[in-house]
Design a protein around this motif. Structure first.
Motif, PDB file in Angstrom:
ATOM      1  N   GLY A  19       0.800  -1.210   0.000  1.00 11.92           N
ATOM      2  CA  GLY A  19       0.000   0.000   0.000  1.00 11.92           C
ATOM      3  C   GLY A  19       0.841   1.272   0.000  1.00 11.92           C
ATOM      4  O   GLY A  19       0.319   2.362  -0.206  1.00 11.92           O
ATOM      5  N   GLU A  20       2.148   1.164   0.200  1.00 10.23           N
ATOM      6  CA  GLU A  20       2.982   2.359   0.261  1.00 10.23           C
ATOM      7  C   GLU A  20       3.432   2.785  -1.149  1.00 10.23           C
ATOM      8  O   GLU A  20       3.611   1.957  -2.036  1.00 10.23           O
ATOM      9  CB  GLU A  20       4.207   2.082   1.143  1.00 10.23           C
ATOM     10  CG  GLU A  20       3.835   1.761   2.600  1.00 10.23           C
ATOM     11  CD  GLU A  20       5.081   1.527   3.438  1.00 10.23           C
ATOM     12  OE1 GLU A  20       6.187   1.631   2.862  1.00 10.23           O
ATOM     13  OE2 GLU A  20       4.941   1.245   4.634  1.00 10.23           O
ATOM     14  N   VAL A  21       3.633   4.101  -1.371  1.00 13.60           N
ATOM     15  CA  VAL A  21       4.121   4.632  -2.657  1.00 13.60           C
ATOM     16  C   VAL A  21       5.634   4.489  -2.719  1.00 13.60           C
ATOM     17  O   VAL A  21       6.349   4.910  -1.807  1.00 13.60           O
ATOM     18  CB  VAL A  21       3.715   6.110  -2.808  1.00 13.60           C
ATOM     19  CG1 VAL A  21       4.263   6.676  -4.125  1.00 13.60           C
ATOM     20  CG2 VAL A  21       2.197   6.236  -2.756  1.00 13.60           C
ATOM     21  N   SER A  22       6.136   3.907  -3.843  1.00 12.37           N
ATOM     22  CA  SER A  22       7.584   3.710  -4.007  1.00 12.37           C
ATOM     23  C   SER A  22       8.272   5.058  -4.262  1.00 12.37           C
ATOM     24  O   SER A  22       7.767   5.901  -5.012  1.00 12.37           O
ATOM     25  CB  SER A  22       7.849   2.761  -5.182  1.00 12.37           C
ATOM     26  OG  SER A  22       9.222   2.747  -5.503  1.00 12.37           O
ATOM     27  N   PRO A  23       9.444   5.314  -3.676  1.00 17.14           N
ATOM     28  CA  PRO A  23      10.186   6.551  -3.951  1.00 17.14           C
ATOM     29  C   PRO A  23      10.521   6.708  -5.440  1.00 17.14           C
ATOM     30  O   PRO A  23      10.526   7.817  -5.972  1.00 17.14           O
ATOM     31  CB  PRO A  23      11.453   6.376  -3.105  1.00 17.14           C
ATOM     32  CG  PRO A  23      11.058   5.441  -2.012  1.00 17.14           C
ATOM     33  CD  PRO A  23      10.088   4.501  -2.634  1.00 17.14           C
ATOM     34  N   ALA A  24      10.771   5.579  -6.142  1.00 15.09           N
ATOM     35  CA  ALA A  24      11.095   5.641  -7.572  1.00 15.09           C
ATOM     36  C   ALA A  24       9.903   6.150  -8.373  1.00 15.09           C
ATOM     37  O   ALA A  24      10.067   6.918  -9.346  1.00 15.09           O
ATOM     38  CB  ALA A  24      11.515   4.258  -8.064  1.00 15.09           C
ATOM     39  N   ALA A  25       8.682   5.743  -8.001  1.00 19.61           N
ATOM     40  CA  ALA A  25       7.494   6.216  -8.703  1.00 19.61           C
ATOM     41  C   ALA A  25       7.320   7.722  -8.517  1.00 19.61           C
ATOM     42  O   ALA A  25       6.936   8.450  -9.441  1.00 19.61           O
ATOM     43  CB  ALA A  25       6.260   5.469  -8.195  1.00 19.61           C
ATOM     44  N   TYR A  26       7.604   8.193  -7.348  1.00 22.97           N
ATOM     45  CA  TYR A  26       7.520   9.630  -7.090  1.00 22.97           C
ATOM     46  C   TYR A  26       8.555  10.392  -7.931  1.00 22.97           C
ATOM     47  O   TYR A  26       8.267  11.446  -8.517  1.00 22.97           O
ATOM     48  CB  TYR A  26       7.754   9.896  -5.603  1.00 22.97           C
ATOM     49  CG  TYR A  26       7.743  11.353  -5.226  1.00 22.97           C
ATOM     50  CD1 TYR A  26       6.547  12.065  -5.134  1.00 22.97           C
ATOM     51  CD2 TYR A  26       8.938  12.033  -5.005  1.00 22.97           C
ATOM     52  CE1 TYR A  26       6.541  13.416  -4.810  1.00 22.97           C
ATOM     53  CE2 TYR A  26       8.945  13.387  -4.691  1.00 22.97           C
ATOM     54  CZ  TYR A  26       7.751  14.062  -4.581  1.00 22.97           C
ATOM     55  OH  TYR A  26       7.753  15.406  -4.255  1.00 22.97           O
ATOM     56  N   ASP A  27       9.778   9.827  -8.017  1.00 24.16           N
ATOM     57  CA  ASP A  27      10.828  10.473  -8.814  1.00 24.16           C
ATOM     58  C   ASP A  27      10.426  10.542 -10.285  1.00 24.16           C
ATOM     59  O   ASP A  27      10.661  11.559 -10.980  1.00 24.16           O
ATOM     60  CB  ASP A  27      12.144   9.712  -8.669  1.00 24.16           C
ATOM     61  CG  ASP A  27      12.733   9.864  -7.276  1.00 24.16           C
ATOM     62  OD1 ASP A  27      12.291  10.779  -6.545  1.00 24.16           O
ATOM     63  OD2 ASP A  27      13.604   9.048  -6.894  1.00 24.16           O
ATOM     64  N   LEU A  28       9.815   9.469 -10.781  1.00 19.91           N
ATOM     65  CA  LEU A  28       9.388   9.453 -12.188  1.00 19.91           C
ATOM     66  C   LEU A  28       8.407  10.583 -12.479  1.00 19.91           C
ATOM     67  O   LEU A  28       8.493  11.266 -13.508  1.00 19.91           O
ATOM     68  CB  LEU A  28       8.734   8.111 -12.529  1.00 19.91           C
ATOM     69  CG  LEU A  28       9.678   6.963 -12.948  1.00 19.91           C
ATOM     70  CD1 LEU A  28       8.872   5.693 -13.144  1.00 19.91           C
ATOM     71  CD2 LEU A  28      10.411   7.332 -14.239  1.00 19.91           C
ATOM     72  N   LYS A  29       7.467  10.752 -11.567  1.00 17.97           N
ATOM     73  CA  LYS A  29       6.479  11.818 -11.779  1.00 17.97           C
ATOM     74  C   LYS A  29       7.162  13.196 -11.823  1.00 17.97           C
ATOM     75  O   LYS A  29       6.852  14.053 -12.665  1.00 17.97           O
ATOM     76  CB  LYS A  29       5.442  11.772 -10.653  1.00 17.97           C
ATOM     77  CG  LYS A  29       4.305  12.782 -10.804  1.00 17.97           C
ATOM     78  CD  LYS A  29       3.303  12.601  -9.675  1.00 17.97           C
ATOM     79  CE  LYS A  29       2.148  13.577  -9.850  1.00 17.97           C
ATOM     80  NZ  LYS A  29       2.549  14.975  -9.901  1.00 17.97           N
ATOM     81  N   VAL A  30       8.104  13.383 -10.926  1.00 22.10           N
ATOM     82  CA  VAL A  30       8.816  14.674 -10.882  1.00 22.10           C
ATOM     83  C   VAL A  30       9.609  14.912 -12.186  1.00 22.10           C
ATOM     84  O   VAL A  30       9.572  16.012 -12.782  1.00 22.10           O
ATOM     85  CB  VAL A  30       9.748  14.727  -9.668  1.00 22.10           C
ATOM     86  CG1 VAL A  30      10.644  15.976  -9.722  1.00 22.10           C
ATOM     87  CG2 VAL A  30       8.930  14.710  -8.379  1.00 22.10           C
ATOM     88  N   TYR A  31      10.320  13.867 -12.653  1.00 23.88           N
ATOM     89  CA  TYR A  31      11.146  14.019 -13.858  1.00 23.88           C
ATOM     90  C   TYR A  31      10.274  14.299 -15.076  1.00 23.88           C
ATOM     91  O   TYR A  31      10.629  15.098 -15.961  1.00 23.88           O
ATOM     92  CB  TYR A  31      12.001  12.771 -14.086  1.00 23.88           C
ATOM     93  CG  TYR A  31      13.017  12.534 -12.966  1.00 23.88           C
ATOM     94  CD1 TYR A  31      13.564  13.595 -12.261  1.00 23.88           C
ATOM     95  CD2 TYR A  31      13.425  11.233 -12.635  1.00 23.88           C
ATOM     96  CE1 TYR A  31      14.486  13.377 -11.251  1.00 23.88           C
ATOM     97  CE2 TYR A  31      14.339  11.004 -11.632  1.00 23.88           C
ATOM     98  CZ  TYR A  31      14.863  12.076 -10.932  1.00 23.88           C
ATOM     99  OH  TYR A  31      15.771  11.872  -9.939  1.00 23.88           O
ATOM    100  N   ARG A  32       9.124  13.639 -15.184  1.00 29.51           N
ATOM    101  CA  ARG A  32       8.255  13.877 -16.339  1.00 29.51           C
ATOM    102  C   ARG A  32       7.697  15.311 -16.320  1.00 29.51           C
ATOM    103  O   ARG A  32       7.542  15.954 -17.367  1.00 29.51           O
ATOM    104  CB  ARG A  32       7.124  12.852 -16.356  1.00 29.51           C
ATOM    105  CG  ARG A  32       7.626  11.458 -16.770  1.00 29.51           C
ATOM    106  CD  ARG A  32       6.611  10.375 -16.533  1.00 29.51           C
ATOM    107  NE  ARG A  32       7.133   9.087 -16.967  1.00 29.51           N
ATOM    108  CZ  ARG A  32       6.676   7.918 -16.539  1.00 29.51           C
ATOM    109  NH1 ARG A  32       5.673   7.896 -15.649  1.00 29.51           N
ATOM    110  NH2 ARG A  32       7.203   6.792 -16.981  1.00 29.51           N
ATOM    111  N   ASP A  33       7.394  15.768 -15.129  1.00 29.03           N
ATOM    112  CA  ASP A  33       6.944  17.164 -15.022  1.00 29.03           C
ATOM    113  C   ASP A  33       8.067  18.121 -15.447  1.00 29.03           C
ATOM    114  O   ASP A  33       7.812  19.185 -16.067  1.00 29.03           O
ATOM    115  CB  ASP A  33       6.517  17.470 -13.588  1.00 29.03           C
ATOM    116  CG  ASP A  33       5.195  16.804 -13.232  1.00 29.03           C
ATOM    117  OD1 ASP A  33       4.463  16.408 -14.159  1.00 29.03           O
ATOM    118  OD2 ASP A  33       4.893  16.656 -12.014  1.00 29.03           O
TER     119      ASP A  33
END
Length: 413
Positions: free
Chosen positions: A28-42
């Protein structure tokens, strides 16, 4: 069967919840890598907007895209690795889930089998009351209980006393209407521990007295039967107790034993009410106070009552003692010789019989010793003194009261 179904369902539901929690792990926890991906795409979108507005040069925009793209590839690789590990739980997780299930279901079953009551039927309150009444209605008789207990041990007494007892029994048998003889027989049989013979003699006493029999007579009869049955209260003893209470509703020992009888037959709620009222009504030196105070809190728990034991009253607050006082005996001196002797002996005999069968306080034993001293029966007074010293052995306060009475009566201690 319904109990087992409900218990199994509860254990199964708990096992499923715990197993799901173990297997789910941290999914149920959000992976740090998924968060980084969102930031890089932005950030990529922001570079395109800056280039369109002419904020940055095309060469700078290209270098920035290249760096962000490299970071996206790294973050994506980390994300894929985390998903791969999360989708494949380790063997230990499955093993732990199985252990939890085994503990809940198997352990619960074992504990209930060992410490519970498998197959025991439900007992609603009304069913328990009905069962108690059935038990009360069908309990063994006095004779059946005595037969089950077997013969009583031979009395331990000196040969001279046993010889005197044989003579007393023979004389009483020759004079079946001799009330005083039967009363004396009751007392001495009880002293020897022959409680069956004692209550049989007391039954004759009651018969001879007829309508003049008192509540104390019936209580004494019941008490001797209870002692003969080693604490069991038979239907015959129950009848005697209720007769005593019909004659005198305040009779303490009858109320105490009636409460005990109800507890023996599954009605602690009724016992609690009787004993609580008796405790509130009785003087502090009443002989039933100590056993009631010792047991009433546990009894209240059985009865389902929230009860706080009141503070113990002092002996100074106690009601006057039963039995002949010095004033009673002095008053008898105004009568003629025959009436005087009859009055004094009647009072002394009543107290003596009660102490022999029911017991009493140190003050009551002291009264009896002094009464025999006034009558001039030194041997009997000495015998009562010896018996009282045995009863209260180790109780210095009680012995002081008894020995003081002996000194005032001129007895050697």
């Amino acid at each position: 069967m319904l109990f087992w179904i409900i218990a199994a369902l509860i254990a199964l539901i708990i096992t499923l919840f715990l197993g799901a929690a173990l297997l789910r792990g941290q999914s149920g926890e959000v992976s740090p890598a998924a968060y980084d991906l969102k930031v890089y795409r932005d950030q990529l979108k922001e570079v395109d907007r800056d280039l369109a507005r002419g904020v940055i040069a095309p060469e700078d925009a290209e270098r920035t895209r290249t760096e962000i793209s490299r970071r996206i590839l790294t973050a994506d690789a980390q994300l894929q690795k985390a998903k791969s590990e999360g989708d494949q739980p380790k063997t230990a997780t499955y093993a732990m889930t199985a252990i939890v299930a085994l503990f809940l279901v198997g352990g619960g079953l074992f504990a209930y089998t060992e410490f519970g009551a498998p197959g025991y039927a439900d007992q609603p309150l009304q069913d328990r009351f009905a069962a108690a009444q059935t038990r009360l209605d069908n309990r063994p008789s006095q004779a059946a209980q005595e037969a089950a207990l077997g013969p009583s041990p031979a009395p331990q007494a000196d040969a001279e006393f046993l010889t005197l007892m044989e003579e007393l029994r023979a004389k009483v048998a020759e004079r079946p209407d001799d009330l005083q003889g039967h009363q004396l027989l009751v007392r001495n049989e009880a002293t020897l521990g022959n409680f069956k013979a004692a209550y049989e003699a007391q039954q004759v006493v009651i018969s001879l007295k007829g309508d003049q029999a008192t509540a104390s007579d019936y209580t004494q009869f019941a008490t001797l039967m209870i002692r003969a049955a080693q604490g069991y209260i038979s239907p015959e003893a129950d009848t005697a107790l209720r007769t005593a209470l019909d004659l005198d509703p305040t009779e303490g020992f009858a109320r105490y034993y009636l409460g005990s009888m109800l507890f023996q037959n599954g009605r602690p709620d009724m016992t609690f009410r009787i004993w609580r009222n008796l405790l509130n009504d009785s003087p502090a030196n009443a002989p039933w106070i100590d056993p009631i105070r010792t047991n009433i809190e546990e009894l209240a728990w059985f009865a389902g009552v929230d009860y706080t034991l009141p503070p113990a009253a002092t002996v100074a607050e106690a009601a006057p003692l039963r039995g002949p006082t010095a004033e009673d005996i002095e008053a008898a001196s105004e009568l003629d010789a025959s009436d005087q002797a009859a009055m004094i002996r009647g009072m002394v005999s009543g107290l003596s019989d009660r102490l022999a069968t029911e017991g009493g306080t140190p003050q009551e034993w002291a009264q009896l010793i002094m009464a025999y001293g006034v009558l001039g029966e030194t041997e009997q007074a000495t015998a009562i003194l010896d018996e009282a010293q045995t009863v209260f052995a180790g109780n210095s306060e009680a012995l002081a009261v008894i020995n003081g009475a002996a000194s005032r009566s001129g007895l050697a201690q």
